[in-house]
Enzyme design. Structure first.
Site, mmCIF file in Angstrom:
data_model
loop_
_atom_site.group_PDB
_atom_site.id
_atom_site.type_symbol
_atom_site.label_atom_id
_atom_site.label_comp_id
_atom_site.label_asym_id
_atom_site.label_seq_id
_atom_site.Cartn_x
_atom_site.Cartn_y
_atom_site.Cartn_z
ATOM 1 N N ARG A 218 17.642 -3.418 64.591
ATOM 2 C CA ARG A 218 18.070 -2.364 63.663
ATOM 3 C C ARG A 218 19.473 -2.574 63.122
ATOM 4 O O ARG A 218 19.761 -2.328 61.960
ATOM 5 C CB ARG A 218 18.043 -0.998 64.379
ATOM 6 C CG ARG A 218 16.687 -0.426 64.437
ATOM 7 C CD ARG A 218 16.604 0.714 65.428
ATOM 8 N NE ARG A 218 15.218 1.041 65.584
ATOM 9 C CZ ARG A 218 14.554 1.856 64.761
ATOM 10 N NH1 ARG A 218 15.185 2.474 63.790
ATOM 11 N NH2 ARG A 218 13.286 2.075 64.928
ATOM 12 N N HIS B 250 19.578 18.053 55.412
ATOM 13 C CA HIS B 250 18.764 18.406 56.576
ATOM 14 C C HIS B 250 18.174 19.804 56.376
ATOM 15 O O HIS B 250 18.901 20.729 56.005
ATOM 16 C CB HIS B 250 19.637 18.369 57.841
ATOM 17 C CG HIS B 250 18.869 18.633 59.086
ATOM 18 N ND1 HIS B 250 17.988 17.709 59.624
ATOM 19 C CD2 HIS B 250 18.798 19.730 59.887
ATOM 20 C CE1 HIS B 250 17.436 18.228 60.705
ATOM 21 N NE2 HIS B 250 17.904 19.450 60.884
HETATM 22 C C1 GRF Z 1 13.569 16.632 53.338
HETATM 23 O O1 GRF Z 1 13.093 17.808 53.896
HETATM 24 C C2 GRF Z 1 14.847 16.245 53.999
HETATM 25 O O2 GRF Z 1 15.657 17.330 54.298
HETATM 26 C C3 GRF Z 1 14.337 15.618 55.261
HETATM 27 O O3 GRF Z 1 13.233 14.854 54.820
HETATM 28 C C4 GRF Z 1 12.663 15.484 53.674
HETATM 29 C C5 GRF Z 1 12.578 14.468 52.569
HETATM 30 O O4 GRF Z 1 11.925 14.933 51.439
HETATM 31 N N1 GRF Z 1 15.378 14.912 55.950
HETATM 32 P P1 GRF Z 1 11.860 14.029 50.135
HETATM 33 O O5 GRF Z 1 11.411 12.640 50.567
HETATM 34 O O6 GRF Z 1 13.205 14.009 49.491
HETATM 35 O O7 GRF Z 1 10.831 14.663 49.254
#
Ligand code: GRF
Length: 202
Positions: free
Chosen positions: A63, A107
């Site tokens: 990673r 988040h």
């Molecule tokens: C979102 O809910 C973000 O907060 C989380 O993953 C999701 C991604 O959604 N970390 P997208 O791929 O931007 O539609």
């Protein structure tokens, strides 16, 4: 300000940045990367003419090596701000050191409640009445970096995580786009007396 976006999945947050911020307010998305070669997010970026690249860990020694390669690629594209927009991997400390205080994440919870994956499910299971979204700087922990912006959503009767996620999504898009614009105009600074306190000049 040159922005690089990392995303693992659908890429709706990336799309919001492309639609609302890219090419305006001094912001250009110059690279979009993913840990997942087939991510819909990469297709969206490609459709917008943005250089894309996938960095599956299987193509690297580990990673850390993957993150170093990804950091090299973003730096070569001139990236000044890295946006984790649904990027479902931790980033290596060496990656963060390359973009000091210049990696942000969105988040779907009001941190410090419910960090990590499955946060909406956990919040529903817990029975919270107020949900929300946080945009924060990324540090070496899990969703633990200094908070830039948060927005709450009252959902006192929530029982379905999918419905909550759908209700939070437009808030994520608004808040993340706002933060990218604010960082681009130099409106986001740290209080030297307390590096957890992020000052935002609106
Ligand atoms: C979102 O809910 C973000 O907060 C989380 O993953 C999701 C991604 O959604 N970390 P997208 O791929 O931007 O539609």
């Amino acid at each position: 300000m040159n922005v690089g976006v990392l995303a693992s999945g659908e890429g709706s947050n990336l799309q919001a940045i492309l639609d609302r911020v890219h090419g305006r307010a001094g912001v250009a998305v110059v690279a979009a990367g993913s840990d997942k070669p087939g991510a819909r997010a990469l297709e969206r970026a490609e459709a917008a003419g943005i250089p894309v690249r996938a960095f599956p860990v299987a193509e690297h020694a580990d990673r850390r090596a993957r993150d170093l390669a990804m950091g090299d690629w973003l730096a070569a594209a001139g990236v000044e701000l890295v946006v984790l927009a649904g990027y479902m991997q931790l980033v290596d400390p060496a990656f963060l050191a390359r973009f000091p205080q210049r990696v942000v994440n969105v988040h779907p919870a009001l941190l410090p409640a419910f960090p990590g994956i499955g946060s909406v499910e956990q919040a529903v299971a817990y029975g919270v009445k107020v949900f929300g979204v946080t945009v924060h700087f990324v540090d070496e922990g899990v969703d633990s970096g200094p908070i830039i912006a948060q927005r709450a959503l009252d959902l006192p009767d929530a029982t379905d995580a999918d419905a909550v996620r759908a209700a939070l999504r437009p808030i994520e898009h608004d808040l993340l786009c706002d933060v990218v614009r604010l960082v681009a105009r130099g409106a986001v600074t740290f209080d030297p007396a307390n590096p957890r306190h992020v000052a935002v000049q609106r």
